[in-house]
Design an enzyme around this catalytic site. Structure first.
Site, PDB file in Angstrom:
ATOM      1  N   GLY A   1       0.803  -1.213   0.000  1.00 37.26           N
ATOM      2  CA  GLY A   1       0.000   0.000   0.000  1.00 37.26           C
ATOM      3  C   GLY A   1       0.835   1.262   0.000  1.00 37.26           C
ATOM      4  O   GLY A   1       2.056   1.233  -0.208  1.00 37.26           O
TER       5      GLY A   1
ATOM      6  N   GLY B   1      -3.545  -3.110   4.985  1.00 38.67           N
ATOM      7  CA  GLY B   1      -2.156  -3.168   4.520  1.00 38.67           C
ATOM      8  C   GLY B   1      -1.487  -4.365   5.161  1.00 38.67           C
ATOM      9  O   GLY B   1      -1.392  -4.441   6.394  1.00 38.67           O
TER      10      GLY B   1
ATOM     11  N   CYS C   1      -3.801   6.602   0.948  1.00 38.76           N
ATOM     12  CA  CYS C   1      -3.759   5.453   0.040  1.00 38.76           C
ATOM     13  C   CYS C   1      -3.563   5.871  -1.412  1.00 38.76           C
ATOM     14  O   CYS C   1      -3.881   5.115  -2.335  1.00 38.76           O
ATOM     15  CB  CYS C   1      -5.004   4.585   0.188  1.00 38.76           C
TER      16      CYS C   1
ATOM     17  N   HIS D   1      -2.259   6.694  11.205  1.00 41.78           N
ATOM     18  CA  HIS D   1      -2.718   5.970  12.380  1.00 41.78           C
ATOM     19  C   HIS D   1      -2.733   6.929  13.555  1.00 41.78           C
ATOM     20  O   HIS D   1      -1.855   7.803  13.669  1.00 41.78           O
ATOM     21  CB  HIS D   1      -1.800   4.794  12.714  1.00 41.78           C
TER      22      HIS D   1
ATOM     23  N   ALA E   1      -7.035  -1.160   9.665  1.00 39.18           N
ATOM     24  CA  ALA E   1      -7.209   0.039  10.480  1.00 39.18           C
ATOM     25  C   ALA E   1      -8.634   0.538  10.264  1.00 39.18           C
ATOM     26  O   ALA E   1      -8.988   0.948   9.155  1.00 39.18           O
ATOM     27  CB  ALA E   1      -6.202   1.115  10.079  1.00 39.18           C
TER      28      ALA E   1
END
Length: 238
Positions: free
Chosen positions: A87, A167, A196, A92, A180
């Site tokens: 990816g 991912g 992304c 995060h 996630a």
């Protein structure tokens, strides 16, 4: 050639076994998590440790996958970590449920497309528990939500927001990294990257909270665990 859409979204082990289910409180440093995953994946491959799903949150950070483009990092708001997962750039942070999935695909189905399909099916089922219709797309990995309340694309395309990213990395057919799911993160933190690698104006990011779902992390964890079992097998919490 089969696509993700027509692959059976089940990756049950050939022999009955329990997957360890672990939940960490607090914010786990990214480098610590990666070091743990790599060691655990090696141990699973060697037959000295069992499979594991590890749920956690990270402090705010960006990760660059193996396909990340330098120009997709728009502003270095937070630490940037190069990642061995597939990816591009992703974010995060607190309010996002990370599930690192360490499974022995040799015991299940050594097929990466089938595995990604199964992860998407898991997320879609978990979102359905909150009456959110998550969808997969043939040209984009992850889980998306149609947004009729947002501007359409230049060609009249319906707006879509990504609610969950995927991912993964596989070594010796043992998976690590994972998913996630945006529960209630600060969505403005995504503005430092092209998430992304998808820059079209009618694509964005969303969360359960953004969609009006007031779900706590414990509720999300329960939904993830319940919907994991039919696809990947039963779990035991430690």
């Amino acid at each position: 050639m089969p696509t993700r859409e027509n692959l059976a979204p089940r990756m049950l082990p050939r022999e009955a076994s329990l997957v360890e289910w672990r939940v960490s409180d607090g914010l786990v440093p990214y480098t610590d998590a990666v070091a743990f995953m790599e060691a655990r994946a090696d141990a699973i491959a060697a037959g000295t440790a069992g499979e594991l799903v590890w749920l956690l949150e990270h402090p705010p950070l960006y990760t660059a996958g193996t396909s990340a483009r330098e120009g997709d990092l728009l502003e270095v708001r937070f630490p940037v970590h190069k990642s061995g997962r597939g990816g591009q750039f992703t974010y995060h942070g607190p309010g996002q449920r990370i599930a690192y999935v360490m499974l022995d695909l040799n015991r299940r189905n050594p097929d990466l497309r089938a595995f990604v399909c199964a992860l998407e099916a898991w997320l879609i089922a978990a979102l359905a528990a909150f009456n959110v219709k998550g969808e997969r797309r043939s040209d984009r990995i992850g889980v998306w939500v149609a947004r009729l309340d947002k501007p359409r694309g230049a060609g009249g395309e319906i707006g879509e927001d990504k609610i969950a990213a995927i991912g993964i990395r596989v070594r010796r057919w043992v998976s690590f990294h994972g998913i996630a799911l945006n529960v209630a993160p600060d969505l403005t933190h995504f503005a430092g990257i092209v998430p992304c690698g998808i820059a079209a104006a009618h694509f964005g990011v969303t969360s359960l909270l953004d969609l009006g779902v007031l779900a706590g992390m414990n509720e999300v964890d329960a939904a993830l665990r319940t919907t994991f079992a039919p696809i990947f097998g039963k779990t035991e919490q430690v």
